[in-house]
Design a protein around this motif. Structure first.
Motif, PDB file in Angstrom:
ATOM      1  N   ILE A  88      14.765 -41.427 -22.259  1.00  0.00           N
ATOM      2  CA  ILE A  88      14.097 -40.775 -23.391  1.00  0.00           C
ATOM      3  C   ILE A  88      12.589 -40.996 -23.325  1.00  0.00           C
ATOM      4  O   ILE A  88      11.782 -40.070 -23.553  1.00  0.00           O
ATOM      5  CB  ILE A  88      14.683 -41.310 -24.714  1.00  0.00           C
ATOM      6  CG1 ILE A  88      16.149 -40.874 -24.842  1.00  0.00           C
ATOM      7  CG2 ILE A  88      13.873 -40.818 -25.902  1.00  0.00           C
ATOM      8  CD1 ILE A  88      16.870 -41.510 -26.011  1.00  0.00           C
ATOM      9  N   ASP A  89      12.176 -42.218 -22.980  1.00  0.00           N
ATOM     10  CA  ASP A  89      10.739 -42.497 -22.864  1.00  0.00           C
ATOM     11  C   ASP A  89      10.105 -41.663 -21.757  1.00  0.00           C
ATOM     12  O   ASP A  89       8.982 -41.148 -21.904  1.00  0.00           O
ATOM     13  CB  ASP A  89      10.512 -43.985 -22.602  1.00  0.00           C
ATOM     14  CG  ASP A  89      10.874 -44.837 -23.812  1.00  0.00           C
ATOM     15  OD1 ASP A  89      10.908 -44.287 -24.928  1.00  0.00           O
ATOM     16  OD2 ASP A  89      11.134 -46.048 -23.614  1.00  0.00           O
ATOM     17  N   ARG A  90      10.789 -41.510 -20.636  1.00  0.00           N
ATOM     18  CA  ARG A  90      10.234 -40.708 -19.537  1.00  0.00           C
ATOM     19  C   ARG A  90      10.138 -39.246 -19.932  1.00  0.00           C
ATOM     20  O   ARG A  90       9.174 -38.540 -19.547  1.00  0.00           O
ATOM     21  CB  ARG A  90      11.109 -40.856 -18.284  1.00  0.00           C
ATOM     22  CG  ARG A  90      11.013 -42.228 -17.642  1.00  0.00           C
ATOM     23  CD  ARG A  90      11.756 -42.274 -16.317  1.00  0.00           C
ATOM     24  NE  ARG A  90      11.112 -41.453 -15.314  1.00  0.00           N
ATOM     25  CZ  ARG A  90      11.550 -40.259 -14.898  1.00  0.00           C
ATOM     26  NH1 ARG A  90      12.653 -39.742 -15.413  1.00  0.00           N
ATOM     27  NH2 ARG A  90      10.886 -39.575 -13.990  1.00  0.00           N
ATOM     28  N   ILE A  91      11.116 -38.743 -20.703  1.00  0.00           N
ATOM     29  CA  ILE A  91      11.046 -37.341 -21.148  1.00  0.00           C
ATOM     30  C   ILE A  91       9.841 -37.139 -22.068  1.00  0.00           C
ATOM     31  O   ILE A  91       9.108 -36.134 -21.981  1.00  0.00           O
ATOM     32  CB  ILE A  91      12.354 -36.949 -21.839  1.00  0.00           C
ATOM     33  CG1 ILE A  91      13.493 -36.903 -20.810  1.00  0.00           C
ATOM     34  CG2 ILE A  91      12.222 -35.608 -22.526  1.00  0.00           C
ATOM     35  CD1 ILE A  91      14.860 -36.670 -21.403  1.00  0.00           C
ATOM     36  N   ARG A  92       9.621 -38.101 -22.949  1.00  0.00           N
ATOM     37  CA  ARG A  92       8.461 -37.987 -23.844  1.00  0.00           C
ATOM     38  C   ARG A  92       7.155 -38.052 -23.068  1.00  0.00           C
ATOM     39  O   ARG A  92       6.203 -37.300 -23.348  1.00  0.00           O
ATOM     40  CB  ARG A  92       8.523 -39.118 -24.877  1.00  0.00           C
ATOM     41  CG  ARG A  92       9.628 -38.916 -25.918  1.00  0.00           C
ATOM     42  CD  ARG A  92       9.694 -40.089 -26.884  1.00  0.00           C
ATOM     43  NE  ARG A  92      10.706 -39.858 -27.904  1.00  0.00           N
ATOM     44  CZ  ARG A  92      11.040 -40.754 -28.847  1.00  0.00           C
ATOM     45  NH1 ARG A  92      10.421 -41.931 -28.866  1.00  0.00           N
ATOM     46  NH2 ARG A  92      11.964 -40.468 -29.735  1.00  0.00           N
ATOM     47  N   LYS A  95       6.724 -37.135 -20.016  1.00  0.00           N
ATOM     48  CA  LYS A  95       6.563 -35.875 -19.276  1.00  0.00           C
ATOM     49  C   LYS A  95       6.112 -34.743 -20.196  1.00  0.00           C
ATOM     50  O   LYS A  95       5.291 -33.883 -19.819  1.00  0.00           O
ATOM     51  CB  LYS A  95       7.875 -35.512 -18.601  1.00  0.00           C
ATOM     52  CG  LYS A  95       7.733 -34.400 -17.589  1.00  0.00           C
ATOM     53  CD  LYS A  95       8.998 -34.233 -16.778  1.00  0.00           C
ATOM     54  CE  LYS A  95       8.819 -33.175 -15.705  1.00  0.00           C
ATOM     55  NZ  LYS A  95      10.037 -33.004 -14.880  1.00  0.00           N
ATOM     56  N   ARG A  96       6.622 -34.733 -21.458  1.00  0.00           N
ATOM     57  CA  ARG A  96       6.176 -33.708 -22.402  1.00  0.00           C
ATOM     58  C   ARG A  96       4.685 -33.894 -22.716  1.00  0.00           C
ATOM     59  O   ARG A  96       3.917 -32.913 -22.781  1.00  0.00           O
ATOM     60  CB  ARG A  96       6.995 -33.794 -23.681  1.00  0.00           C
ATOM     61  CG  ARG A  96       8.383 -33.175 -23.569  1.00  0.00           C
ATOM     62  CD  ARG A  96       9.133 -33.310 -24.885  1.00  0.00           C
ATOM     63  NE  ARG A  96      10.370 -32.577 -24.829  1.00  0.00           N
ATOM     64  CZ  ARG A  96      10.495 -31.275 -25.128  1.00  0.00           C
ATOM     65  NH1 ARG A  96       9.421 -30.583 -25.488  1.00  0.00           N
ATOM     66  NH2 ARG A  96      11.653 -30.663 -25.058  1.00  0.00           N
ATOM     67  N   ALA A  97       4.270 -35.156 -22.898  1.00  0.00           N
ATOM     68  CA  ALA A  97       2.844 -35.399 -23.165  1.00  0.00           C
ATOM     69  C   ALA A  97       1.993 -35.012 -21.963  1.00  0.00           C
ATOM     70  O   ALA A  97       0.873 -34.455 -22.114  1.00  0.00           O
ATOM     71  CB  ALA A  97       2.626 -36.867 -23.522  1.00  0.00           C
ATOM     72  N   TRP A  98       2.512 -35.258 -20.774  1.00  0.00           N
ATOM     73  CA  TRP A  98       1.758 -34.875 -19.571  1.00  0.00           C
ATOM     74  C   TRP A  98       1.650 -33.363 -19.444  1.00  0.00           C
ATOM     75  O   TRP A  98       0.598 -32.825 -19.074  1.00  0.00           O
ATOM     76  CB  TRP A  98       2.459 -35.466 -18.354  1.00  0.00           C
ATOM     77  CG  TRP A  98       1.893 -35.004 -17.041  1.00  0.00           C
ATOM     78  CD1 TRP A  98       0.762 -35.435 -16.430  1.00  0.00           C
ATOM     79  CD2 TRP A  98       2.427 -33.981 -16.203  1.00  0.00           C
ATOM     80  NE1 TRP A  98       0.550 -34.760 -15.268  1.00  0.00           N
ATOM     81  CE2 TRP A  98       1.576 -33.848 -15.095  1.00  0.00           C
ATOM     82  CE3 TRP A  98       3.550 -33.153 -16.293  1.00  0.00           C
ATOM     83  CZ2 TRP A  98       1.819 -32.937 -14.090  1.00  0.00           C
ATOM     84  CZ3 TRP A  98       3.777 -32.239 -15.281  1.00  0.00           C
ATOM     85  CH2 TRP A  98       2.917 -32.146 -14.182  1.00  0.00           C
ATOM     86  N   GLU A  99       2.773 -32.647 -19.751  1.00  0.00           N
ATOM     87  CA  GLU A  99       2.729 -31.178 -19.691  1.00  0.00           C
ATOM     88  C   GLU A  99       1.742 -30.616 -20.710  1.00  0.00           C
ATOM     89  O   GLU A  99       1.050 -29.608 -20.455  1.00  0.00           O
ATOM     90  CB  GLU A  99       4.126 -30.622 -19.943  1.00  0.00           C
ATOM     91  CG  GLU A  99       5.097 -30.860 -18.795  1.00  0.00           C
ATOM     92  CD  GLU A  99       6.491 -30.355 -19.130  1.00  0.00           C
ATOM     93  OE1 GLU A  99       6.693 -29.921 -20.290  1.00  0.00           O
ATOM     94  OE2 GLU A  99       7.370 -30.403 -18.237  1.00  0.00           O
ATOM     95  N   LYS A 106       4.703 -39.941  -8.484  1.00  0.00           N
ATOM     96  CA  LYS A 106       5.323 -40.870  -9.436  1.00  0.00           C
ATOM     97  C   LYS A 106       6.825 -40.620  -9.558  1.00  0.00           C
ATOM     98  O   LYS A 106       7.631 -41.556  -9.617  1.00  0.00           O
ATOM     99  CB  LYS A 106       4.649 -40.743 -10.804  1.00  0.00           C
ATOM    100  CG  LYS A 106       3.221 -41.276 -10.851  1.00  0.00           C
ATOM    101  CD  LYS A 106       2.658 -41.150 -12.254  1.00  0.00           C
ATOM    102  CE  LYS A 106       1.232 -41.682 -12.316  1.00  0.00           C
ATOM    103  NZ  LYS A 106       0.648 -41.554 -13.680  1.00  0.00           N
ATOM    104  N   GLU A 107       7.201 -39.331  -9.585  1.00  0.00           N
ATOM    105  CA  GLU A 107       8.628 -38.989  -9.676  1.00  0.00           C
ATOM    106  C   GLU A 107       9.382 -39.502  -8.459  1.00  0.00           C
ATOM    107  O   GLU A 107      10.487 -40.073  -8.560  1.00  0.00           O
ATOM    108  CB  GLU A 107       8.801 -37.482  -9.822  1.00  0.00           C
ATOM    109  CG  GLU A 107       8.366 -36.924 -11.150  1.00  0.00           C
ATOM    110  CD  GLU A 107       9.322 -37.292 -12.268  1.00  0.00           C
ATOM    111  OE1 GLU A 107      10.483 -37.602 -11.968  1.00  0.00           O
ATOM    112  OE2 GLU A 107       8.899 -37.281 -13.445  1.00  0.00           O
ATOM    113  N   TRP A 108       8.782 -39.319  -7.270  1.00  0.00           N
ATOM    114  CA  TRP A 108       9.457 -39.789  -6.065  1.00  0.00           C
ATOM    115  C   TRP A 108       9.519 -41.320  -6.026  1.00  0.00           C
ATOM    116  O   TRP A 108      10.534 -41.906  -5.603  1.00  0.00           O
ATOM    117  CB  TRP A 108       8.717 -39.279  -4.828  1.00  0.00           C
ATOM    118  CG  TRP A 108       9.079 -37.859  -4.461  1.00  0.00           C
ATOM    119  CD1 TRP A 108       8.300 -36.747  -4.578  1.00  0.00           C
ATOM    120  CD2 TRP A 108      10.337 -37.425  -3.951  1.00  0.00           C
ATOM    121  NE1 TRP A 108       8.972 -35.630  -4.166  1.00  0.00           N
ATOM    122  CE2 TRP A 108      10.240 -36.019  -3.764  1.00  0.00           C
ATOM    123  CE3 TRP A 108      11.523 -38.047  -3.626  1.00  0.00           C
ATOM    124  CZ2 TRP A 108      11.279 -35.259  -3.283  1.00  0.00           C
ATOM    125  CZ3 TRP A 108      12.572 -37.274  -3.145  1.00  0.00           C
ATOM    126  CH2 TRP A 108      12.435 -35.900  -2.977  1.00  0.00           C
TER     127      TRP A 108
END
Length: 261
Positions: free
Chosen positions: A54-58, A60-64, A89-91
């Motif tokens: 959930i933290d990573r999704i948030r 990623k949304r902030a980064w987008e 970072k994803e890799w």
């Protein structure tokens, strides 16, 4: 009542949580839709791993949302650079996740291999014990056969030694009854005679000896003179001869008396 609560408690009738139907407004992406893959029993209730997702999704949304628009070449270059960094970072995160999963699998494999090795060791120990016991039984049986054959050969040699001339001897009944160690008096158990089985055969069973009434009747039938005990005092032994010489037996009795005192 307590019985009713036990029969109809929530633990017996609990089902999966109810998820009502929903309608998404246009031009809106709710955050909860990103977690649609998490269901009861598959990620819910959420644990440490789900909270990290959930933290990573948030993030990623902030980064987008922080990406620059594609309205100029500089913004496009900056956007590509940010995307490359995010991809690295994803890799890196994916590699860490793969390493963590591999470590968990290695621990599971180690435990399985250790358990299999322990089971195999127990099985090998059991087989070895059975094999050793079989060898011990075979060894004991071989020793018994050897001892039996040795005893048989010794008896044959003793019989041959008694009749080493090879003469045919007839049975001497007088010699057998004269020798108290012969088969007549002391037969051997190996030829089929067991004296302990007929131990009561020689026991005297008499009415006059085994019962009190028989003893009373036997005592009444005996003459009175028989019951009178007559004893004579022993004559004194003369240890001194007429010539005044002390015999050897007298000297020995005097020494024994002195030792006794």
């Amino acid at each position: 009542t307590l019985g009713t609560q036990t029969d109809y408690r929530d633990g017996e009738a609990q089902t999966d949580p109810y998820s009502p139907e929903y309608v998404v407004r246009s031009a809106s992406v709710p955050e909860i839709l990103a977690l649609a893959t998490l269901t009861w029993g598959r990620g819910l209730p959420a644990g440490q791993a789900e909270m990290e997702i959930i933290d990573r999704i948030r993030e990623k949304r902030a980064w987008e949302a922080a990406l620059p628009p594609m309205d100029s070449p500089s913004n496009i270059a900056k956007r590509l650079k940010m995307m490359e960094e995010m991809e690295r970072k994803e890799w890196a995160y994916r590699e860490e996740e793969i390493d963590r999963l591999q470590k968990v699998k290695m621990e599971v494999f180690k435990k399985l291999l250790q358990r299999r090795e322990e089971n195999q060791n127990e099985l090998n120990a059991m087989r070895l014990s059975n094999h050793w016991q079989n060898h011990q039984r075979a060894k004991e049986e071989k020793i018994r056969k050897t001892q039996r054959a040795c005893a048989l050969m010794l008896r044959k040699l003793i019989a041959k030694r008694k009749n080493w001339m090879g003469k045919l001897e007839r049975r001497d009944i007088i010699k057998e009854y004269n020798d108290f160690s012969s088969q007549t008096y002391a037969p051997l158990s190996r030829i089929g005679f067991f004296p302990d089985s007929n131990s009561d055969y020689y026991a005297v069973k008499n009415f006059y000896l085994n019962t009190f009434a028989g003893l009373c009747e036997l005592e009444a039938s005996v003459q009175h003179s028989v019951l009178q005990i007559k004893t004579e005092a022993p004559k004194a032994k003369y240890t001194i001869t007429k010539t005044g010489y002390i015999r050897r037996s007298g000297r020995l009795e005097a020494v024994l008396a002195q030792v006794h005192q």
